[in-house]
Each structure stands twice: as structure tokens, then as C-alpha cells.
Scaffold this motif. Structure first.
Motif, mmCIF file in Angstrom:
data_model
loop_
_atom_site.group_PDB
_atom_site.id
_atom_site.type_symbol
_atom_site.label_atom_id
_atom_site.label_comp_id
_atom_site.label_asym_id
_atom_site.label_seq_id
_atom_site.Cartn_x
_atom_site.Cartn_y
_atom_site.Cartn_z
ATOM 1 N N ARG A 126 -12.794 61.874 21.520
ATOM 2 C CA ARG A 126 -13.858 61.915 22.187
ATOM 3 C C ARG A 126 -14.467 61.913 23.327
ATOM 4 O O ARG A 126 -15.390 62.874 23.777
ATOM 5 C CB ARG A 126 -14.493 60.760 21.335
ATOM 6 C CG ARG A 126 -14.567 60.105 20.114
ATOM 7 C CD ARG A 126 -15.128 58.781 20.266
ATOM 8 N NE ARG A 126 -15.602 58.448 18.320
ATOM 9 C CZ ARG A 126 -16.638 57.452 17.789
ATOM 10 N NH1 ARG A 126 -16.767 57.508 18.466
ATOM 11 N NH2 ARG A 126 -16.542 57.621 17.112
ATOM 12 N N ILE A 127 -13.142 61.292 24.749
ATOM 13 C CA ILE A 127 -13.288 61.907 26.014
ATOM 14 C C ILE A 127 -13.351 63.906 26.050
ATOM 15 O O ILE A 127 -13.981 64.413 26.869
ATOM 16 C CB ILE A 127 -12.622 61.604 26.562
ATOM 17 C CG1 ILE A 127 -12.533 59.792 26.394
ATOM 18 C CG2 ILE A 127 -12.515 62.053 27.965
ATOM 19 C CD1 ILE A 127 -11.176 59.314 27.450
ATOM 20 N N ALA A 128 -12.463 64.167 25.202
ATOM 21 C CA ALA A 128 -12.905 65.989 25.556
ATOM 22 C C ALA A 128 -13.952 66.339 24.403
ATOM 23 O O ALA A 128 -14.616 67.407 25.627
ATOM 24 C CB ALA A 128 -11.277 66.662 24.082
ATOM 25 N N ALA A 129 -14.638 65.604 23.585
ATOM 26 C CA ALA A 129 -15.564 66.212 23.315
ATOM 27 C C ALA A 129 -16.791 66.035 24.247
ATOM 28 O O ALA A 129 -17.546 66.349 24.291
ATOM 29 C CB ALA A 129 -16.272 65.577 21.919
ATOM 30 N N LEU A 130 -16.830 64.603 24.981
ATOM 31 C CA LEU A 130 -18.023 64.621 25.749
ATOM 32 C C LEU A 130 -17.857 65.138 27.044
ATOM 33 O O LEU A 130 -19.241 65.516 27.209
ATOM 34 C CB LEU A 130 -17.730 62.759 26.035
ATOM 35 C CG LEU A 130 -18.527 62.708 27.112
ATOM 36 C CD1 LEU A 130 -20.106 62.315 26.755
ATOM 37 C CD2 LEU A 130 -18.293 61.439 27.631
ATOM 38 N N GLN A 131 -16.957 65.991 27.606
ATOM 39 C CA GLN A 131 -16.443 66.773 28.317
ATOM 40 C C GLN A 131 -17.722 68.499 28.210
ATOM 41 O O GLN A 131 -17.681 69.148 28.596
ATOM 42 C CB GLN A 131 -15.262 67.162 29.006
ATOM 43 C CG GLN A 131 -15.101 66.213 29.689
ATOM 44 C CD GLN A 131 -12.969 65.710 29.937
ATOM 45 O OE1 GLN A 131 -12.772 67.688 29.109
ATOM 46 N NE2 GLN A 131 -13.071 65.316 30.550
ATOM 47 N N ARG A 132 -16.922 68.610 26.309
ATOM 48 C CA ARG A 132 -17.782 69.841 26.336
ATOM 49 C C ARG A 132 -19.286 69.960 25.703
ATOM 50 O O ARG A 132 -19.803 70.652 25.943
ATOM 51 C CB ARG A 132 -17.144 70.348 24.748
ATOM 52 C CG ARG A 132 -15.523 70.760 25.135
ATOM 53 C CD ARG A 132 -15.334 71.735 24.184
ATOM 54 N NE ARG A 132 -16.130 70.831 22.493
ATOM 55 C CZ ARG A 132 -15.233 69.804 22.209
ATOM 56 N NH1 ARG A 132 -13.990 69.282 22.259
ATOM 57 N NH2 ARG A 132 -15.711 69.234 20.466
ATOM 58 N N LEU A 133 -19.926 68.411 25.494
ATOM 59 C CA LEU A 133 -21.080 68.086 25.154
ATOM 60 C C LEU A 133 -22.089 68.622 26.005
ATOM 61 O O LEU A 133 -21.863 68.126 27.165
ATOM 62 C CB LEU A 133 -21.494 66.223 24.796
ATOM 63 C CG LEU A 133 -22.709 65.874 24.488
ATOM 64 C CD1 LEU A 133 -23.219 66.826 22.872
ATOM 65 C CD2 LEU A 133 -23.244 64.634 24.849
ATOM 66 N N GLU A 134 -23.327 69.195 25.713
ATOM 67 C CA GLU A 134 -24.415 69.568 26.433
ATOM 68 C C GLU A 134 -25.953 69.696 25.736
ATOM 69 O O GLU A 134 -25.889 69.463 24.598
ATOM 70 C CB GLU A 134 -24.285 71.355 26.677
ATOM 71 C CG GLU A 134 -23.257 72.391 27.149
ATOM 72 C CD GLU A 134 -22.979 73.821 27.177
ATOM 73 O OE1 GLU A 134 -23.654 73.721 26.511
ATOM 74 O OE2 GLU A 134 -22.197 74.252 28.041
ATOM 75 N N LEU A 135 -26.582 68.865 27.071
ATOM 76 C CA LEU A 135 -28.325 68.913 26.884
ATOM 77 C C LEU A 135 -28.701 70.511 26.863
ATOM 78 O O LEU A 135 -29.327 69.774 28.158
ATOM 79 C CB LEU A 135 -28.164 67.615 26.513
ATOM 80 C CG LEU A 135 -27.964 66.434 26.173
ATOM 81 C CD1 LEU A 135 -27.602 64.810 26.093
ATOM 82 C CD2 LEU A 135 -27.919 66.247 24.185
ATOM 83 N N PRO A 136 -29.622 70.986 26.193
ATOM 84 C CA PRO A 136 -29.984 71.752 26.887
ATOM 85 C C PRO A 136 -31.172 71.351 27.593
ATOM 86 O O PRO A 136 -31.744 70.017 27.312
ATOM 87 C CB PRO A 136 -29.938 72.750 26.053
ATOM 88 C CG PRO A 136 -29.099 72.436 24.591
ATOM 89 C CD PRO A 136 -29.107 71.484 24.933
ATOM 90 N N GLY A 137 -31.732 71.706 29.499
ATOM 91 C CA GLY A 137 -33.389 70.745 29.397
ATOM 92 C C GLY A 137 -32.940 70.338 29.846
ATOM 93 O O GLY A 137 -33.841 69.647 31.350
ATOM 94 N N ALA A 138 -31.877 69.602 30.307
ATOM 95 C CA ALA A 138 -30.861 67.891 31.284
ATOM 96 C C ALA A 138 -30.135 68.407 31.749
ATOM 97 O O ALA A 138 -29.509 69.331 31.913
ATOM 98 C CB ALA A 138 -30.354 66.958 30.169
ATOM 99 N N ARG A 139 -30.708 67.645 33.433
ATOM 100 C CA ARG A 139 -29.434 67.627 34.953
ATOM 101 C C ARG A 139 -28.347 67.206 34.176
ATOM 102 O O ARG A 139 -28.340 65.825 34.166
ATOM 103 C CB ARG A 139 -30.582 67.632 35.809
ATOM 104 C CG ARG A 139 -29.296 67.701 36.840
ATOM 105 C CD ARG A 139 -30.047 67.624 38.489
ATOM 106 N NE ARG A 139 -30.925 66.506 38.740
ATOM 107 C CZ ARG A 139 -29.612 65.120 39.374
ATOM 108 N NH1 ARG A 139 -28.602 65.616 39.972
ATOM 109 N NH2 ARG A 139 -30.420 63.958 39.264
#
Length: 507
Positions: free
Chosen positions: A469-482
């Protein structure tokens, strides 16, 4: 007008060193530009106010109002408008952030002398020019204040117009409010000459009221119990009212209802409705992300307490764990202990409890389908509420945020854990997470911790899942958000300071 202060000299004073640097710069600039202003509330309580225990109420000459707003804006003080029912055209609220002390500084500008009950400032007393002309410098702080005689006369008038049990906000804190007035009067009585007080009261009010004011000020009887004085002052100031007696009572009653509804909403309902003061330029949404044990809930609660006393803040919990469940999910949460007894293992993507390698059974699959549908409906409702809140000028703080980039966990779709699911059900669930992608937060704060720290804080979590989960959180992107990453390995005070800094930049 007194000579300007040197900001370097100010900071060497013990009393002034406790003041926020930004406020010191503002006051120094007022003096440099010879702005006509003064702090017009109780000088006795000025030190606690500068320590963050109250608003800094400044009376500013009308001719200087625009310069004052420019000075505040240039020093990162931001204008926060009040909701329509609590707004007044002659008052403005500017908030600044003191990063050193971690507190908000509320500069309340008064372009006219507006007094009255807390919920309805019904009187505009035309004494601004006289009070500003007579203002003096505080003996130890770099700010202009009312001279003691002006403060004494104004104290008597304020007591007669503000201390009314018909005002529910004042009634709730009646003893504390009347005690403040009594202490203010006791301190001023030792500083004010009776003849000087009588002369100023005659100038500001009338000759027949001057003797009554002077007598009442030095009388041992509390001001709120001096019926004759209160009646005479109210009759004299009736010409200064914004609304007549009947309309004033109706407006006050309506605002009282709104105040009760707002208080209930703030503490219990959390509906996306503004009730006090909104964010400048429209609302915004801040999402706090991180694995279990990273401090998301603590950070959201701290930010809510920090902002909530001044600005309308709505907290939203997008998770399904130990946070505050919605009414929709509450029945499912109540039956969860029973389900755990029936189902003793979970799919490999689950984070807590005994992990099962084999595919989930029929019972678990059916229950998960029901649960996934309920969660999807809940997330959709919260996403819509969050967007409506920001559209209405609220600051929305979310613990977690739905996403469909990483499937199976990190607040992603749940039905991906199952191999056999009706297509229409997958589409129904997927629509909620697709909506989250269309409605991204304005700011995403990722609280980053090491697997060892997360395992220590959440010993029930499987270590392999923690690392994944920590590795996935680093990859997670939310387009449009800073997106901002904050090192949550730091001491909590440093984490909170970093989060506050990012939120203040956004507002």
C-alpha cells in the motif's frame, strides 16, 4: 499622529515579541503611512487578544479603508466574507496565519462604529472621528487604542445596547460577558477623571445624559441592572438604528434560529451549508491520504479545529474503517462484528485480520457485493456533497478519497476482489469512482511513513500489505489536484505545521 515604529526595535520588547510577526508588520505600516485607526474594544484584554484569544477589532477612518485593505493583503492577510445573514457592509474580516505560533490572526475591520447585540449589530454610532482623534498609543504595544475616557463612555453605551437577555448568544455566556464588562469598568474607573468623563459624555451624547452616565459609571451597581440608564441610552440611540424595534426583534429571532441550525450542522450534521464565514474566492477541498497509521484522522481533526473557529469547514470521511460512518453505512457497521464471526478469513488484498490465499467463498462474495454497492452509493453522495460545499464557499477536509487507478484497495473499487460479478453491478460501482476522478480535490496531502512505522502504529496490519500500500500510494495520481507529500515520520507538531502551511497557501 505618532512617529512610525521601527520593526526591529519592536521585536526586542518582551511584550511585543510575543505578537505575530505579520501583525507587527501591519501595525508598523499603519504608523508609517499615518493611517487613522485604533483598537476600540477593551484595552485591558489587548494582550490576550494578541496571543490569539480573540479578534483584533480595529476602527479605521473611512478615508483610509482602501489603504488598510492593501496593507493587509500585501502581508498575506486574506478577506473571508461572512454569510449574508451575518454580514454588515461596514465590517470586514481578514485572517492571517502566524506560522510561528500555528494560529490564525483575525483582524476585524470596522469602517463605522457598529454596536448592538451579537446577532444583530443594529446601531451605527457616529463617533468615529472623535474617537480616532482622541486615540493614543498603547504604553507597551505598537498599536493605537481608545483613550481611557473615550473607552469609559463607549463601555457604558455598549453595556446598555449589547447586554440583553433577548440575545441568545449573549445569554449563553451571560455571566462571563457581564464579568468582562465589570472588570473593564473597574480598571477604567481608576484611570478616568469624573469631570472629564462627564464633559465627553455631554459632547457625544447630551447634557442631560452626561450626569447620568458619570453617575452610573462610578456606581457600584452593575451596568446591566441600571434600568433607567439603559432605557435613556436606548431612547437616545434609537435614531441610529438600522431597523425599528419590531423588525429588529424579527431579524434577531431569525438569526438566532440560523445560529442554532449552524451550530447543530457544525457539530453533528456536517451538511454542505455555509453558516458563518466562507473562504475567499470560493471554497476548496483538501484530501488527506496515507496508509493506516500515517496520521490522517489526527491531521484532519487538527485542521478542522484550527480553521473551524473562524471559517466554515465540513469534514468528510470517505473510508469504511473506524471513522465516523454515514447513516447509510451505519447499519452495515453495526452488523460487522457478527459477520466477522461467520467469515474468519478475507481475500489477500485485505489489510486486517487473518489473510486467506484461496478465492473468497460464495457467502463472502454475496456479502461483499451488497457492501460494495452500499459503499459506492455512500461515496457518490459524499462526493456530490463535497462539490456542493466548495461551490458554496466551504472548506472541505476529507479523510481519504475515492480513486480507480489502483484497484482493490487504497479506497478503490471493491468488486475487483471477486472474479464472478454481474457486469451491471461492476458498472454501477465503477460510476461512483469515475465521478471521483471527474471531481478531484484542489489539494492532496500524502502523509508518508515507512513500513516499520506503519507496522508499529497498526500492529494488526499484515506487513506485506503495508509495503504494497505504501508503494501504491506513491504511484497514486489524482489528475487536476495539486499533490504534496509530507514526511509523517517527523514529530507531530512539525507534520501539523507543514499541513497548515500547504492549506493556507491554497485558501
Amino acid at each position: 499622529m505618532d512617529a512610525p515604529y521601527d520593526i526591529g526595535m519592536i521585536r526586542r520588547s518582551r511584550a511585543e515579541d510575543a505578537m505575530p510577526p505579520g501583525l507587527l508588520e501591519v501595525l508598523n505600516e499603519f504608523h508609517r503611512q499615518q493611517v487613522s485607526y485604533c483598537y476600540w474594544k477593551s484595552s485591558r484584554r489587548l494582550h490576550p487578544v494578541f496571543a490569539g484569544e480573540g479578534d483584533i477589532d480595529l476602527l479605521v477612518a473611512r478615508k483610509d479603508q482602501h489603504r488598510v485593505q492593501v496593507i493587509l493583503a500585501e502581508r498575506d492577510f486574506k478577506l473571508f466574507p461572512s454569510v449574508a445573514d451575518r454580514d454588515h457592509p461596514a465590517t470586514l474580516s481578514f485572517l492571517g496565519y502566524d506560522e510561528r505560533g500555528g494560529q490564525l490572526i483575525h483582524v476585524h475591520l470596522h469602517l463605522q462604529l457598529i454596536i448592538g447585540e451579537r446577532l444583530l449589530k443594529n446601531y451605527r454610532i457616529p463617533w468615529e472621528e472623535t474617537l480616532l482623534t482622541r486615540a493614543i498609543l498603547h504604553p507597551t504595544l505598537p498599536i493605537r487604542i481608545l483613550d481611557p475616557t473615550s473607552e469609559a463612555v463607549l463601555l457604558v453605551v455598549r453595556a446598555c445596547l449589547e447586554l440583553r437577555r433577548l440575545d441568545p448568544m449573549t445569554l449563553c455566556v451571560w455571566q462571563a460577558t457581564t464579568r468582562k464588562f465589570a472588570l473593564d469598568r473597574a480598571e477604567l474607573a481608576a484611570l478616568v477623571d469624573r469631570t472629564t468623563l462627564r464633559d465627553l459624555a455631554a459632547e457625544l451624547l447630551s447634557d442631560d445624559l452626561a450626569d447620568l452616565v458619570a453617575e452610573a459609571f462610578y456606581d457600584e451597581q452593575p451596568l446591566e441592572t441600571q434600568i433607567r440608564l439603559r432605557r435613556r441610552i436606548r431612547n437616545h440611540c434609537a435614531a441610529y438604528r438600522s431597523y425599528n424595534a419590531v423588525e429588529a426583534r424579527m431579524r434577531s429571532a431569525w438569526r438566532a434560529l440560523l445560529w442554532v441550525a449552524g451550530s447543530l450542522n457544525k457539530r453533528v450534521l456536517h451538511a454542505p451549508r455555509p453558516w458563518n464565514r466562507r473562504a475567499p474566492g470560493g471554497g476548496c477541498m483538501v484530501a488527506m491520504l496515507g496508509v493506516d497509521g500515517s496520521g490522517k484522522s489526527t491531521s484532519v481533526a487538527t485542521m478542522r479545529a484550527w480553521l473551524g473557529s473562524k471559517v466554515d469547514v465540513v469534514p468528510i470521511y470517505f473510508g469504511t474503517g473506524d471513522g465516523r460512518p454515514s447513516m447509510l453505512l451505519r447499519p452495515f457497521k453495526l452488523t460487522m462484528p457478527l459477520m466477522r464471526r461467520v467469515i474468519r478469513s478475507k481475500p489477500s488484498v485485505a489489510s486486517h485480520g487473518k489473510i486467506s490465499g484461496p478465492a473468497p467463498g460464495l457467502l463472502y462474495s454475496l456479502l461483499l457485493m451488497v457492501w460494495a454497492v452500499a459503499v459506492a452509493v455512500d461515496k457518490r453522495k459524499k462526493l456530490v456533497a463535497a462539490r456542493r460545499g466548495t461551490n458554496r464557499g466551504l472548506i472541505v477536509l476529507t479523510d481519504r478519497y475515492p480513486q480507480n487507478q489502483i484497484l482493490g484497495f487504497n479506497d478503490g473499487p471493491l468488486l475487483t476482489r471477486l472474479t464472478v460479478v454481474p457486469h451491471w453491478l461492476r458498472r454501477f460501482e465503477g460510476a461512483a469512482y469515475a465521478l471521483a476522478r471527474r471531481l478531484p480535490p484542489d489539494l492532496v496531502i500524502k502523509l508518508v511513513v515507512t513500513p516499520e512505522t506503519a507496522a508499529r502504529r497498526e500492529p494488526e496490519m499484515d506487513p506485506a500489505i503495508i509495503r504494497e500500500r505504501i508503494a501504491a500510494l506513491q504511484r497514486l495520481e489524482l489528475p487536476g489536484a495539486r499533490v504534496v507529500c509530507v514526511d509523517a515520520e517527523q514529530p507531530l507538531a512539525d507534520v501539523i505545521r507543514a499541513v497548515k502551511r500547504e492549506i493556507w497557501r491554497l485558501i
